[in-house]
Structures are given as structure tokens and as C-alpha cells.
Scaffold this motif. Structure first.
Motif, short mmCIF file in Angstrom:
data_model
loop_
_atom_site.label_atom_id
_atom_site.label_comp_id
_atom_site.label_asym_id
_atom_site.label_seq_id
_atom_site.Cartn_x
_atom_site.Cartn_y
_atom_site.Cartn_z
N ASP A 130 2.25 3.32 3.01
CA ASP A 130 1.20 4.30 2.71
C ASP A 130 1.86 5.51 2.02
O ASP A 130 2.93 5.38 1.46
N HIS A 150 -8.97 1.33 0.72
CA HIS A 150 -8.75 1.49 2.16
C HIS A 150 -10.00 0.99 2.89
O HIS A 150 -11.11 1.21 2.42
N HIS A 176 0.84 -1.21 0.00
CA HIS A 176 0.00 0.00 0.00
C HIS A 176 0.87 1.26 0.00
O HIS A 176 1.52 1.58 0.99
N HIS A 225 1.08 5.45 -1.93
CA HIS A 225 0.51 6.48 -2.82
C HIS A 225 1.68 7.30 -3.37
O HIS A 225 2.14 8.24 -2.72
N HIS A 247 -4.99 -1.00 5.83
CA HIS A 247 -5.23 -0.62 7.24
C HIS A 247 -5.98 -1.68 8.06
O HIS A 247 -5.36 -2.33 8.90
FE FE Z 1 -3.44 5.06 1.95
#
Ligand code: FE
Ligand code: GUN
Length: 425
Positions: free
Chosen positions: A307, A219, A63, A65, A256
Motif C-alpha cells: 500500500d 480498493h 497494491h 501508491h 484489501h
Molecule cells: Fe491503497
């Protein structure tokens, strides 16, 4: 591409027996052909002397971004919904083709430099094409997709999209990039979270992900405020709702998963849904501590991700591994999350999450050559193979220890210098 011979390394294989051996690795084109032994130096394009070095499978972060790398430091000390509304969404809305490309390239540079060879990445609403361009040029292995957001009054106007547009643009990107470079790039439908997606969109994502056999990356159950919105709008909890729409299967990656109830945990376990645990982000956004010990005890698939840079400030897997181990100990005791378990999550566990466990995640004959070469001997002990390298890596290694990163048989980072592929898209 060519042949690479790595000589005289300590090899953390992460094969079935989790063997650690000393010897050579011979890579032909993109595949590991020989592992172990002392090989003759014949007809090789590149020799790497790995004496006193440790070779590990490249880390797999499930995960990330990339589009948020440039936002680092612009979203500190907020919790999720405020962080999105006040900082991240306006910043994503301000991206243009160039800024997203450089944001992605900067993030990829940090990832490769710290030994990550595969990412599951979620972009923003617009300009995802240019993040794919950075992925293609950098040589990193990636499962990525345009974010989908067709709902939410508080989303800035510039990020609002209608359902048909969101789907069409996703399919266009999928058709261009899925399978690129012998499968190094794959597409994943990326509805941001239930809060920002209509039921119509999620149902269509279900149909299309089945049709194209691609992943869905979203998410879920990260923050109590987010869960409350989902509960009010759907009458269900996140994972129950996704299951109700048919999305809960082994092609679903959920970032998450902190606040799961028993029913959600059961769905994740029974349907083979993959949880991406993001301990750094969960702490910084004050979201909570995911009970990964419990999930693993119940044979759920749990892997790791940093993340985005603004909710972590550090994209390196060493950080995530250390936090993943440390945060479980005060809750469940010192052996609840040992170094090997965490290292497994960071390597072969990630490979299972992306459905590539036959190709990456361990160092074995026939697998793709995705690996990192570490120099662990600048450590406060006598240089000795008796030090457990996995403990050393999980509890004290840093990105400075990574000397070389290889993806698909190509050196993509050497001595902190990125070697982008020669043919820009
Ligand atoms: Fe995220
Ligand atoms: N939930 C919805 N969007 C995001 C995001 O960009 N980052 C995190 N951490 N959680 C989210």
C-alpha cells in the motif's frame, strides 16, 4: 542491455516443482536462457559471482501508491476515512509535477532496494504523467494509472474532477504509456474506491477496460465505515456492486478485501478477481485482518502489497510477507499460512494477478529476467544450504540482505545504488 552470467548461486526457482537448485543463470538481453549447471564464461558483458548468495524471483507487489511516499509520518494513528479526509487527500491535492516525480522515485528506490521488481500502482488525480516518467526512468516493471474520483463532497476542491475529464485524462495516459518499453509499463484504470466514483464513471471504466484489455485496480471492503457508505449509496456491498456493473473478472485487482461476506467471496472465487492483501496497512489503519487463509483454501487469487508509505511506513515485501504469515497463525493455527505459501503470493501469485505468469514470477528458461540476489549468510547460524531459504527469507530477511536487483535483464539496483536508465523521457 547485454548478457549477464550469474555464477554459482542458490536459486529459488518457484517453478512448477518449486525447485531450489545450485548453479548459474545466463541472461541474454531480457530473457533467462539457461538456468542451472556450471556455464563457461564466454562472451558475457557482466559476470556476477553469486557464491553463497540466493537468487529469487523479484517480488511483485499488487497494491502501491507511489505518490504517497513523501507523506510518510504525516498520517499516523487514524482510521481510513479520517486518514483520507484529514491527511491524504489534502496532501495529494498539494502535489505538483516535481513533488510527484520525487515521491515516485523515492518509493521506487525503496522497492528496488528491497527486491520488488513489479508493482501495481495507483497515483492521484493530477500529475500522473510525472509518476510514469519516474517509472520509465527507474526501470521498474509497473502497472499504473491515474486515480479517478468524480464524486464525494468531502474530497478537497483541488481533487474533484468531472466524469468526462477523468475518463479522457485516463485514456490519454493509457494511450501514451500502455505497452511502453516492450510492455514493461502497462496502464490500469484506477477508480479510487466506490465511495469516490459515480456509477456513470464505473460503467465507462468497464467498457474501456474491455476495449483496451487492461486491468482495473481499486480498493474494496477495507473498512467498516467505507462499507457503510457504499451500502447506503448503492444498496449493495462493494464486490456485489462491482460485479453488478460487470467489473468482476480476472482483470480486476481489489486491494484489501477484509470484510467480505459469503456472496462477495463467491464472486471473487468464481470470477477470478485478484485480491491484493496489504497486512501492514490493514493493521496500521486499524482496518482489520483479512481472512487470506480462507480465501486461499477456496482457490481465490491472493497476492501482496505494501500500500502507500503513510499507511505502512515501509514499502518492503519482507515486512508484508512476515506479517501475512504471522497474523493468520493466532486465528487459524501455526500451519495456516506457512512460509512457502506466503512466498508464492509474493512472487508467482503476484504474476498471476497482473496476467504475466508466463513472463515473470518464477525463474525459468524463457521468462523475463526479473530477480533479486540476496546475501543471507549474515545470519545467526552456520552458513549452510541446509537452512530453508524460503523460511529464512519470510521470517527474518530484511532489505539489507538484497545486493542486486535485475528487471527485464537490466541491473537497476546494485549495492544500494540505483541505476536509472540512460535515456530520460
Ligand atoms: Fe491503497
Ligand atoms: N481507500 C481509498 N483510497 C485509499 C488510499 O489511498 N489508501 C488506502 N489504504 N485505502 C484507500
Amino acid at each position: 542491455m547485454g548478457n549477464i552470467l550469474i555464477k554459482n548461486a542458490q536459486i529459488v526457482t518457484m517453478n512448477q516443482a518449486e525447485e531450489i537448485i545450485i548453479g548459474d543463470i545466463y541472461i541474454e538481453e531480457n530473457v533467462i536462457k539457461v538456468i542451472g549447471g556450471n556455464l563457461p564464461i564466454n562472451h558475457v558483458d557482466k559476470i556476477i559471482d553469486a557464491t553463497n548468495r540466493t537468487v529469487i524471483p523479484g517480488f511483485i507487489q499488487t497494491h502501491i501508491h507511489l505518490c504517497q511516499t513523501l507523506f510518510r509520518g504525516k498520517g499516523d494513528d487514524l482510521e481510513l476515512m479520517d486518514w483520507l479526509r484529514k491527511r491524504i487527500w489534502p496532501l495529494e491535492a498539494a502535489h505538483d509535477e516535481e513533488s510527484i516525480y520525487y515521491s515516485a522515485m523515492l518509493g521506487i528506490g525503496e522497492l528496488l532496494e528491497s527486491g520488488t521488481t513489479t508493482i501495481v500502482d495507483m497515483e492521484t488525480v493530477h500529475h500522473t504523467e510525472h509518476a510514469f516518467r519516474a517509472i520509465a526512468e527507474s526501470g521498474i516493471r509497473a502497472v499504473s494509472g491515474k486515480v479517478m474520483m468524480d464524486k464525494g463532497d468531502e474530497v478537497p476542491l483541488a481533487l474533484q474532477e468531472n466524469t468526462a475529464e477523468s475518463i479522457q485524462q485516463s485514456v490519454d495516459l493509457l494511450e501514451k504509456w500502455n505497452g511502453f518499453d516492450d510492455g514493461r509499463i502497462q496502464y490500469a484504470f484506477s477508480p479510487r474506491f466506490v465511495v469516490s466514483c459515480t456509477e456513470e464513471l464505473l460503467k465507462e471504466v468497464k467498457i474501456l477496460s474491455d476495449q483496451y484489455r487492461v486491468k482495473v485496480h481499486t480498493h474494496a471492503s477495507e473498512n467498516k465505515g467505507e462499507i457503510q457508505i457504499v451500502q447506503e449509496e448503492t444498496g449493495m456491498r462493494n464486490v456485489v456492486y462491482l460485479d453488478h456493473l460487470g467489473l468482476a473478472n480476472d482483470r480486476l485487482i481489489l486491494a484489501h478485501c477484509i470484510w467480505l461476506d459469503e456472496e462477495e467471496k463467491r464472486i471473487i472465487q468464481d470470477k477470478g478477481v485478484h485480491v491484493s492483501h496489504c497486512p501492514g496497512s490493514n493493521l496500521k489503519l486499524a482496518s482489520g485482518i483479512a481472512d487470506t487463509h480462507h480465501l486461499l483454501c477456496n482457490h481465490a487469487s491472493v497476492s501482496l502489497g505494501a500500500d502507500g508509505a503513510p499507511c505502512n511506513n515501509n514499502l518492503d515485501m519482507f515486512n508484508e510477507m512476515r506479517l501475512a504469515a504471522l497474523i493468520q497463525k493466532p486465528i487459524h493455527g501455526p500451519t495456516a499460512m506457512d512460509a512457502k505459501t506466503v512466498f508464492r503470493m509474493a512472487t508467482i501469485g503476484g504474476a498471476k494477478a497482473v496476467g504475466l505468469e508466463k513472463e515473470i514470477g518464477s525463474l525459468e528458461i524463457g521468462k523475463r529476467a526479473d530477480l533479486a540476489i540476496l546475501n543471507l549468510h549474515n545470519f545467526h547460524t552456520f552458513p549452510s544450504y541446509d537452512v530453508d531459504p524460503i523460511s529464512r527469507i519470510v521470517y527474518s530477511a530484511t532489505r539489507a540482505d538484497v545486493e542486486t536487483t535485475i528487471v527485464d535483464g537490466k541491473i537497476v539496483m546494485e549495492n544500494k545504488i540505483m541505476k536509472t536508465v540512460d535515456k530520460p523521457i
